[in-house]
Design a protein around this motif. Structure first.
Motif, PDB file in Angstrom:
ATOM      1  N   GLU A  88       0.646  -1.107   0.003  1.00  0.00           N
ATOM      2  CA  GLU A  88      -0.021  -0.098  -0.069  1.00  0.00           C
ATOM      3  C   GLU A  88       1.087   0.851  -0.157  1.00  0.00           C
ATOM      4  OE1 GLU A  88      -3.016  -0.132   0.498  1.00  0.00           O
ATOM      5  OE2 GLU A  88      -3.888   1.723   0.412  1.00  0.00           O
ATOM      6  N   TYR A  91       3.403   1.444  -3.596  1.00  0.00           N
ATOM      7  CA  TYR A  91       2.576   1.919  -4.774  1.00  0.00           C
ATOM      8  C   TYR A  91       2.087   3.676  -4.198  1.00  0.00           C
ATOM      9  CZ  TYR A  91      -2.688   1.818  -4.236  1.00  0.00           C
ATOM     10  OH  TYR A  91      -3.867   2.049  -3.472  1.00  0.00           O
ATOM     11  N   ARG A  92       1.202   4.092  -3.261  1.00  0.00           N
ATOM     12  CA  ARG A  92       0.845   5.401  -3.092  1.00  0.00           C
ATOM     13  C   ARG A  92       1.893   6.717  -2.835  1.00  0.00           C
ATOM     14  NH1 ARG A  92      -3.691   4.832   0.038  1.00  0.00           N
ATOM     15  NH2 ARG A  92      -3.540   6.972   0.689  1.00  0.00           N
ATOM     16  N   THR A  95       3.649   6.503  -6.685  1.00  0.00           N
ATOM     17  CA  THR A  95       2.443   7.375  -7.994  1.00  0.00           C
ATOM     18  C   THR A  95       3.007   8.848  -7.088  1.00  0.00           C
ATOM     19  OG1 THR A  95       1.182   5.299  -7.514  1.00  0.00           O
ATOM     20  CG2 THR A  95       0.599   7.119  -8.625  1.00  0.00           C
ATOM     21  N   LEU A 154       2.514   7.035   3.360  1.00  0.00           N
ATOM     22  CA  LEU A 154       1.388   7.760   3.724  1.00  0.00           C
ATOM     23  C   LEU A 154       1.487   9.646   4.441  1.00  0.00           C
ATOM     24  CD1 LEU A 154      -1.494   5.509   4.185  1.00  0.00           C
ATOM     25  CD2 LEU A 154      -0.848   6.330   2.046  1.00  0.00           C
ATOM     26  N   ALA A 157       3.346  11.581   1.435  1.00  0.00           N
ATOM     27  CA  ALA A 157       3.043  11.383   0.057  1.00  0.00           C
ATOM     28  C   ALA A 157       1.971  12.789   0.759  1.00  0.00           C
ATOM     29  CB  ALA A 157       1.795  10.298  -0.405  1.00  0.00           C
ATOM     30  N   GLY A 268      -0.162   1.897  -9.479  1.00  0.00           N
ATOM     31  CA  GLY A 268      -0.912   3.200  -9.433  1.00  0.00           C
ATOM     32  C   GLY A 268      -0.887   3.624 -10.933  1.00  0.00           C
ATOM     33  N   TYR A 279      -1.667  12.899  -9.593  1.00  0.00           N
ATOM     34  CA  TYR A 279      -1.792  12.474  -7.935  1.00  0.00           C
ATOM     35  C   TYR A 279      -3.201  13.319  -7.670  1.00  0.00           C
ATOM     36  CZ  TYR A 279      -1.343   9.767  -3.704  1.00  0.00           C
ATOM     37  OH  TYR A 279      -1.463   8.898  -2.496  1.00  0.00           O
ATOM     38  N   ALA A 285      -7.584   4.243  -3.083  1.00  0.00           N
ATOM     39  CA  ALA A 285      -6.072   3.527  -1.685  1.00  0.00           C
ATOM     40  C   ALA A 285      -6.811   2.083  -2.408  1.00  0.00           C
ATOM     41  CB  ALA A 285      -6.522   4.841  -0.577  1.00  0.00           C
TER      42      ALA A 285
END
Lengths: 395, 427
Positions: A88, A91-92, A95, A154, A157, A268, A279, A285
């Protein structure tokens, strides 16, 4: 007939699991006064006109592509008994960095897309590499470190999106990075509908489908036809046997996590390159966690994962129609959760039946999910055939 | 604490009077030194940085509040893993606990919320036991499935019961819990004359910090919180001082041997995993108490963090309590003051400087240089950064956990048969 006989045991468990899951979720719905047949009816209703039906198909396939990649990323680590919950975060973070880099440069089309893909792969592999290095050098369980790194990814990001990478004007309701210019956008595949004489839907079928298929084939070849794949599987089944035969266990952990992360970096991109081109705060998600379920359902094999991804995508598509028809859309999550539980139980039963029917002979360990002791990663998973020796040692 | 851990009986060569004073003399003295050293370090950092939030009583009471759910989840993990069942599903059981607490709480008050949360969590535990013990499913896989399932079930039930509910609530939240659990403050010291509060306001070196810590954990504390903290020594007594505990732990160390001695292994594992779910659910109840309402995603990964605390604490009650406390403190700090988090960088710099000196004395040049470089970077960060952006601050507790896990010595010993599927007569 022989093909059928060969495939039957492999197919039996997942099919059984899906049926059991449907029965259980129907019972839950019925117990709470929701008519399950109405719900399934809504799920299966793809619309009346040909355009609507093809659109529904496109929506499903488009959703299945990232799910397939997520399942693949989890499965690569799974094969070796490593549990990559960090997909998780991987890739977030990948991306958003790829989106920012893609928006900042201007290159000829193939190079531009290539650069975005490479950036995403490198960032995600780096993030997964942290997990591997901590495990190898400091003995930190990959389950714990990848969960913590999810939160860190997260948070980072969201900082990047609201800070340095912000492309949307102040006060916009949805914060986003700057748009990737057309040279970095991936064309759709809707041409094939004209070839087959089908209605051309308003939605584009993601061009990333081709890349995903190529990656799937490459991973299948790598896992099943190369020395690396053999070492990887051997390390997953019996770390001690693998290291006795000369496999560098530490190196395998690092290589496997890097590979798993690299595939995770692609998750993503179908949406980024084919649809959103930036993005945003509401970027898709949860694919990393769904990937775990997809990998389990697909028994960690690329072809199985593809079917599992399609099934989950089909279930996800019915979220909106269910909401419109005023049914609790969380039914979808319940069905998905029960499928996963049912499939692991069914796998276990199928494995035991298989072992019993081949008793005395050379029982092939019909691969149950090769997940190890993810809780801590200290005790090796017992190799399926070693039970007798273990008892002998204890006696 | 007499356990199976190998005892070192041979006398070690003396390593100088200071090292002896610090490291000799049993566990009690070592822990005392550790606590004193930590307090001293925090006092120094607070005095230099001027960030009173570091040791203020409000931060400390928030830390206690946030540490309790994590500690309970970790205790749940302890029961389960001591019986040999890895429990990644703690998060899901905690989610079920929050929902159960919200559902019972809005109708019948806080007492019912406790019961409802524990029951729902225990149901999740029962499911995990069914999958892992009866069906022999891989423990991690079952746990992950329960996490997915629990999120779905909670959402589904909310949609059914809370939309169109006259008492309020909606798809993602319950109506507010109808009563709050009673709280108390220690007389004289923390209320009325409030001697500790006075001392804390003086901002004296060391003394005020100690007062802040003590006042934080004695003022306005709910009785249920005290009971929850007491569960840690109770768990120790149950698991290490009773026949039941010995049997339970034997299932996690060597189930075949336990079976041969007449321990009902399957039943013990069931009991352990159901207790585990109940404790995780109780952790969820405390989250509901903090907010006064059930909200979707209230757990926010705390079940996983409880698991990290369990591993950090070497599968022992005291250790996991320390892990939960550390995490609760980091979480409270980032919630209360974003500038105080920057002061943590100074703390990291001091710690790494100490590590660098220690490693240099042991002639480990590479480690010493690495520690010095990172320490210097932390110091530069402390001197140049005024305030961290919210995105970065939000993961302070997680980064702290990761750093502590990777810096702490990894001489951890998990239960021998933890995570292995036990089938009677097969192994």
């Amino acid at each position: 007939v022989s093909v059928l006989r060969r495939l039957a045991p492999a197919l039996l468990a997942p099919v059984l699991a899906v049926v059991v899951a449907l029965v259980i979720s129907s019972a839950v719905m019925a117990a709470l006064a929701v008519n399950p047949f109405d719900v399934f009816g809504v799920m299966l209703d793809f619309g009346d006109s040909p355009t609507q039906q093809v659109t529904a198909m496109v929506v499903i396939v488009n959703r299945a592509i990232p799910l397939f990649l997520a399942g693949l990323a989890v499965a690569i680590a799974f094969r070796m008994g490593l549990f990559n919950i960090g997909v998780e975060g991987q890739y977030r973070l990948a991306t958003i960095v790829a989106a920012a880099v893609g928006a900042a440069v201007s290159l000829p089309a193939p190079l531009h897309i290539g650069l975005i893909v490479v950036v995403a792969v490198v960032v995600a592999a780096f993030w997964a590499g942290i997990v591997a290095v901590l495990k190898v050098t400091r003995g930190v369980s990959e389950v714990i470190s990848s969960i913590m790194l999810n939160f860190i990814a997260l948070g980072t990001a969201s900082y990047l999106l609201t800070g340095p990478f912000r492309g949307s004007p102040e006060g916009a309701s949805i914060i986003s990075t700057a748009d990737i210019p057309p040279s970095g956008q991936m064309p759709g595949l809707n041409g094939i509908f004209d070839v087959f004489g089908l209605a051309n839907p308003p939605r584009q079928l993601y061009g990333f489908l081709i890349i995903a298929a190529v990656v799937g084939i490459m991973v299948a070849v790598l896992l099943n036809r190369t020395r690396f794949g053999f070492d990887l599987k051997a390390s997953g089944m019996s770390p001690s046997a693998a290291s006795a035969s000369g496999v560098n266990a530490r190196g395998m952990v690092i290589k496997t996590m890097l590979l798993s992360g690299a595939v995770a970096g692609l998750i993503g991109l179908p949406d980024l390159l084919g649809n959103t081109h930036s993005y945003t705060t509401d970027f898709t998600a949860g694919l990393g966690f769904l990937g775990i379920a997809v990998a389990l359902l697909g028994r960690n094999k690329p072809l199985g994962i593809a079917f599992a991804a399609l099934l989950f995508a089909f279930l996800d598509r019915s979220l909106v129609p269910l909401q419109i028809a005023d049914y609790p859309s969380s039914v979808v999550t319940i069905v998905q959760g029960t499928i996963v539980l049912a499939v692991v139980v069914a796998n276990e039963i199928a494995r035991r039946v298989g072992r019993r029917s081949a008793a005395g002979g050379t029982a092939a360990p019909a691969g149950g999910p090769a997940a190890g002791d993810g809780g801590t990663g200290v005790v090796p998973t017992p190799p399926p055939g070693s039970t007798d020796q273990r008892q002998g040692a204890q006696a | 604490m007499t356990t199976v851990r190998p005892t070192r009986t041979e006398p070690q060569p003396s390593r100088g009077p200071i090292t002896d004073l610090l490291t000799r003399g049993g566990k009690g003295r070592r822990i005392t030194w550790l606590i004193l050293g930590g307090l001293l370090l925090f006092s120094i950092v607070r005095t230099i940085s001027g960030e009173d939030a570091l040791t203020s009583s409000s931060t400390m009471s928030a830390a206690l509040l946030l540490a309790v759910p994590i500690g309970l989840a970790a205790l749940g993990g302890l029961f389960s893993e001591r019986a040999g069942v890895v429990n990644i599903g703690l998060e899901g059981m905690m989610i079920l606990g929050t929902w159960g607490a919200g559902f019972a709480g809005y109708q019948w008050g806080w007492g019912a919320a406790l019961v409802g949360g524990v029951l729902f969590g225990a149901l999740g535990g029962l499911l995990h036991a069914l999958a892992t013990v009866t069906f022999g499913v891989d423990h991690v896989v079952s746990g992950v499935a329960i996490n997915i399932l629990a999120a779905g079930v909670a959402r589904f039930l909310s949609e059914l019961f809370y939309t169109d509910n006259a008492a309020g609530g909606g798809v993602t939240q319950s109506p507010p819990v109808s009563s709050k659990p009673p709280a108390f403050s220690l007389p004289v010291l923390s209320s009325g004359p409030d001697l500790l509060g006075d001392l804390e306001q003086k901002h004296w070196f060391l003394l005020s910090d100690l007062a802040g810590v003590l006042r934080g954990v004695t003022s306005g504390v709910a009785i249920v919180t005290v009971l929850a903290v007491l569960l840690i020594p109770v768990t120790y007594l149950v698991l290490w001082r009773t026949a039941f505990g010995l049997r339970l732990r034997s299932c996690g160390e060597n189930p075949a041997a336990a079976d041969s001695l007449g321990v009902p292994v399957y039943r013990m594992k069931y009991i352990a995993v159901i207790i585990s779910g109940g404790l995780a659910g109780l952790g969820g109840v405390f989250l509901v108490f903090i907010a006064g309402i059930y909200r979707e995603n209230q757990t926010n990964g705390r079940g996983f963090i409880g698991l990290a605390a369990l591993i950090f604490g070497n599968w022992r009650p005291g250790g996991l309590a320390a892990g939960a406390g550390l995490f609760g403190f980091a979480d409270a700090l980032q919630l209360r003051s974003r500038t105080a988090v920057v002061a943590l960088l100074l703390l990291v710099a001091l710690l790494l400087a100490a590590v660098a000196v220690w490693q240099a004395l042991r002639r480990r040049t590479l480690q010493a240089v690495l520690a010095a470089v990172f320490g210097a970077a932390a110091l530069v960060g402390f001197l140049t950064i005024d305030e961290l952006p919210p995105g970065i601050v939000s993961f302070t507790p997680h980064l702290t956990t990761l750093l502590v896990l990777s810096l702490a010595s990894q001489r951890l010993r998990m239960p021998q048969a933890d995570g292995l599927v036990y089938r009677r007569g097969e192994s």
